[in-house]
Structure formats: C-alpha cells, structure tokens
Design a protein around this motif. Sequence first.
Motif, PDB file in Angstrom:
ATOM      1  N   ALA A 114       2.427  -0.934 -13.313  1.00 57.03           N
ATOM      2  CA  ALA A 114       1.658   0.965 -12.609  1.00 57.03           C
ATOM      3  C   ALA A 114       1.121   0.538 -11.397  1.00 57.03           C
ATOM      4  CB  ALA A 114       0.481   1.308 -13.562  1.00 57.03           C
ATOM      5  N   VAL A 144       1.324  -1.023  -8.950  1.00 53.90           N
ATOM      6  CA  VAL A 144       2.366  -1.199  -8.070  1.00 53.90           C
ATOM      7  C   VAL A 144       3.301  -0.166  -7.760  1.00 53.90           C
ATOM      8  CG1 VAL A 144       4.513  -2.039  -8.497  1.00 53.90           C
ATOM      9  CG2 VAL A 144       3.555  -2.682  -6.640  1.00 53.90           C
ATOM     10  N   GLU A 145       4.050   1.003  -9.009  1.00 53.08           N
ATOM     11  CA  GLU A 145       4.835   1.983  -8.659  1.00 53.08           C
ATOM     12  C   GLU A 145       3.640   3.397  -7.091  1.00 53.08           C
ATOM     13  OE1 GLU A 145       7.879   2.118 -11.962  1.00 53.08           O
ATOM     14  OE2 GLU A 145       7.258   3.357 -10.054  1.00 53.08           O
ATOM     15  N   ARG A 146       2.794   3.215  -7.896  1.00 51.69           N
ATOM     16  CA  ARG A 146       1.367   4.214  -7.179  1.00 51.69           C
ATOM     17  C   ARG A 146       1.313   3.591  -5.795  1.00 51.69           C
ATOM     18  NH1 ARG A 146      -1.498   8.706  -8.960  1.00 51.69           N
ATOM     19  NH2 ARG A 146      -1.639   7.717 -11.122  1.00 51.69           N
ATOM     20  N   THR A 192       3.589   2.109  -3.821  1.00 51.83           N
ATOM     21  CA  THR A 192       4.644   2.118  -3.131  1.00 51.83           C
ATOM     22  C   THR A 192       5.696   3.452  -3.032  1.00 51.83           C
ATOM     23  OG1 THR A 192       6.478   0.950  -4.762  1.00 51.83           O
ATOM     24  CG2 THR A 192       5.476  -0.321  -3.595  1.00 51.83           C
ATOM     25  N   LYS A 193       4.879   4.785  -3.337  1.00 49.36           N
ATOM     26  CA  LYS A 193       5.754   5.444  -3.730  1.00 49.36           C
ATOM     27  C   LYS A 193       6.662   5.961  -2.429  1.00 49.36           C
ATOM     28  CE  LYS A 193       3.352   9.335  -5.401  1.00 49.36           C
ATOM     29  NZ  LYS A 193       3.392   9.828  -3.781  1.00 49.36           N
ATOM     30  N   ASP A 194       5.362   6.170  -1.116  1.00 49.47           N
ATOM     31  CA  ASP A 194       5.253   6.863   0.106  1.00 49.47           C
ATOM     32  C   ASP A 194       6.013   5.546   1.256  1.00 49.47           C
ATOM     33  OD1 ASP A 194       3.144   9.050  -0.343  1.00 49.47           O
ATOM     34  OD2 ASP A 194       4.966   9.477  -0.564  1.00 49.47           O
ATOM     35  N   ARG A 195       6.501   4.942   0.632  1.00 48.85           N
ATOM     36  CA  ARG A 195       7.006   3.133   1.706  1.00 48.85           C
ATOM     37  C   ARG A 195       8.805   3.234   2.031  1.00 48.85           C
ATOM     38  NH1 ARG A 195       6.897  -1.156   2.143  1.00 48.85           N
ATOM     39  NH2 ARG A 195       5.630  -2.378   3.480  1.00 48.85           N
ATOM     40  N   PRO A 196       8.644   2.498   2.220  1.00 53.96           N
ATOM     41  CA  PRO A 196      10.164   2.467   2.453  1.00 53.96           C
ATOM     42  C   PRO A 196      10.612   1.337   2.048  1.00 53.96           C
ATOM     43  CG  PRO A 196       9.121   2.361   5.108  1.00 53.96           C
ATOM     44  CD  PRO A 196       7.705   2.781   4.414  1.00 53.96           C
ATOM     45  N   ARG A 197      12.052   0.875   2.048  1.00 54.58           N
ATOM     46  CA  ARG A 197      12.297  -0.009   0.452  1.00 54.58           C
ATOM     47  C   ARG A 197      12.349  -1.142   1.510  1.00 54.58           C
ATOM     48  NH1 ARG A 197      17.540   2.379  -0.198  1.00 54.58           N
ATOM     49  NH2 ARG A 197      18.306  -0.170  -0.455  1.00 54.58           N
ATOM     50  N   PHE A 198      11.887  -2.393   0.261  1.00 52.64           N
ATOM     51  CA  PHE A 198      11.578  -3.616   1.160  1.00 52.64           C
ATOM     52  C   PHE A 198      13.004  -4.635   0.884  1.00 52.64           C
ATOM     53  CE2 PHE A 198       7.382  -3.737   0.459  1.00 52.64           C
ATOM     54  CZ  PHE A 198       7.107  -2.819  -1.103  1.00 52.64           C
ATOM     55  N   ASN A 223       7.984  -5.699 -10.437  1.00 49.78           N
ATOM     56  CA  ASN A 223       7.899  -4.446 -10.897  1.00 49.78           C
ATOM     57  C   ASN A 223       8.977  -3.847  -9.980  1.00 49.78           C
ATOM     58  OD1 ASN A 223       8.953  -1.952 -12.703  1.00 49.78           O
ATOM     59  ND2 ASN A 223       6.608  -1.362 -11.362  1.00 49.78           N
ATOM     60  N   LEU A 224       8.767  -4.558  -8.675  1.00 47.55           N
ATOM     61  CA  LEU A 224       9.889  -4.741  -7.222  1.00 47.55           C
ATOM     62  C   LEU A 224      10.922  -5.708  -7.433  1.00 47.55           C
ATOM     63  CD1 LEU A 224       6.784  -5.238  -5.044  1.00 47.55           C
ATOM     64  CD2 LEU A 224       7.497  -2.695  -5.436  1.00 47.55           C
TER      65      LEU A 224
END
Lengths: 176, 144
Positions: free
Chosen positions: A61, A63-65, A67-73, A150-151
Amino acid sequence: MATAVLGQDDRRLLAESSLDFLIVEMVDLMHRSPSDTDTTETDKEAAYFKLETLGYQVGMALVERLTKDRPRFLDNLDVVKFICKDFWIALFKKQIDNLKTNHRGVYVLTDNNFRWFSRMSGDGANAEISRQAYAHLAFPCGLIRGALGNLGVSTVVIGEVSTVPQCTFQIKINKP
Amino acid sequence: MSPTCQFPAPKPVSSPARQNNPLYIKNCSTTYPDLKCHYVAHTSIDLIEERISATKHADQYLGLLYAMEELAVFGYITNTRVKFIIVTSLVSDVSIKDQDMKNMFRRIHNAYVTLVSCPFHDPDGKQPITSPAFEKAMAEVTTI
C-alpha cells in the motif's frame, strides 16, 4: 511524521512516539504464546511469518502512494535504488547507508543506524541483544518485500543484525 | 468547457489489475452495452502491453491508444502495473486535450491509492472492487 506547519495544513499529524510504541508492541504481541510455559522454535517462526505478512501488505500500500507521481522505473536496479532512497526516507527519514550488488540479482542494503533499533538496549552480551533484535526485523523485511512485489519484482528478503543499531537486508530476486 | 461545444461524455472507465483482469468497469453511457465495454477493455490491455514493451519512455500517461468506430481509448499505467482505461465517444468538432485526460487519470489514480491504503482491501487482484468510497469517487470523475 508529517512536517506540515501546524494549523496551516489539513494533513493529519501523528505523534512519532506512538508509532514507535506501536511497532515495538506489535512484535511483542505476536510473540506472546497462548501457553506461558515456553515458546518453541515453530512459535517463533509463526510469529516471524505473521509479522512479515503484515509488513508485506503495508509495503504494497505504501509503495502505491509513494510512486504515484513518479516516472516509471526502467529496471530492477532502479527499483532497488528507489527503495534505498525515497522509500527509506519516507519510512525512516534517512537513506540506506550502503548498497552492494553482485549484478546477478542479489542486493545487500546496510543501514548503520536503524531507526527502530535506536532506542533499544540490553544488559546482556552483544550477541544476545542481536538475537532478540532479530524478531524486530520481520516487519521491515516484509515492508521491503511488499514494496518490491508491488513494483513487479518478486524477491526473498532476509534481515540480519550484527551489532545493534546496525542491520543489513539481503534481497534475492527470484528467477522467473 | 464553454457552453457552445459539447464535451464528449466518457463512456466506460475501467481499471484492470496487473494480472490483466478488470478490477472495475463503469459504463456511463446508455447506448453501449456492458459487453462492449469488456471487449474494449481487453483489447486495450493488449495494446498497452505492446506499447510499454516497445518504447521505454518513462511516462505514466500513455495517451490515445487507438480509435475504433466512434470510440477513442486512452490509457495510463502506474508504477505498480495497474492500468487505467478511459473510453470516450468521438465528436468530430471537439478535440480532447491531453491535459484534461491527465487530470482525469490523476483523480482515478488518487482514488485507487486511497482504496489500496485501506487495510480491509484485499489486494490479490482477483476480485472486483466493491468499495463504496471508490465508486463514489469514480462517479465524481465521470460526471465532469
């Protein structure tokens, strides 16, 4: 935990000491066995497993919050670096002190002053304290495993404590 | 939106999980049957997979995926591999701005994060989402 200015931000604030107490009590709760006579090895493993599963859900939960505004890995190393920096800062207000990898799917994260160990002390030998502190590593291991899971990275996370307050987390990426 | 132009109402909004089964489908139109929404959602997932494996760009918003008949499909993928899809009906004299779409996706993402943070939500991804708060948030997103 939040650094909002009181009265000018509508985010809810929480006393950090209550979080500390909760974490410590949580480990103690899992280790309380129904019969007060003795705790067997399987009881300890069951408690470790329960704490780790709890950490897994919380990590997912969180990490959902985060990584919300981050560019993709881009790749697994990027994901582990995120854990060492942003994730650790969000949880413990500091970064991981040392990251080692063998470039074949094993990463070792070292934290020289683990925040949740900073208030622990014991009157026994160092080895005794380390053994008791090991139970408190179950939840952080679960947090890391949940965050990575989750990632999209399936892993096994093992924690080790040599001298309190230093601890290491070994992340082994599962081959698909 | 100015009162003279007609903003095309978004039709289905669907949020499939990382195992690629739809978690939530909301059909806001009366002209399209639900089955069509499922069909569009599944084909969009294939397109998203293609898109993210082909280009390595690091943006979460994927833009217009494809247009079929009079429907336009927009996609968005989060860092945790959850995909959001919005399907709108095309009206030829109105162009849909990327910024509006990004705002809508951002609101859906916020609602999803709030849902996942709830400790009573089971994240195994096989059951559809049944939280009333999430449904309320979706209703608010699609009425604008």
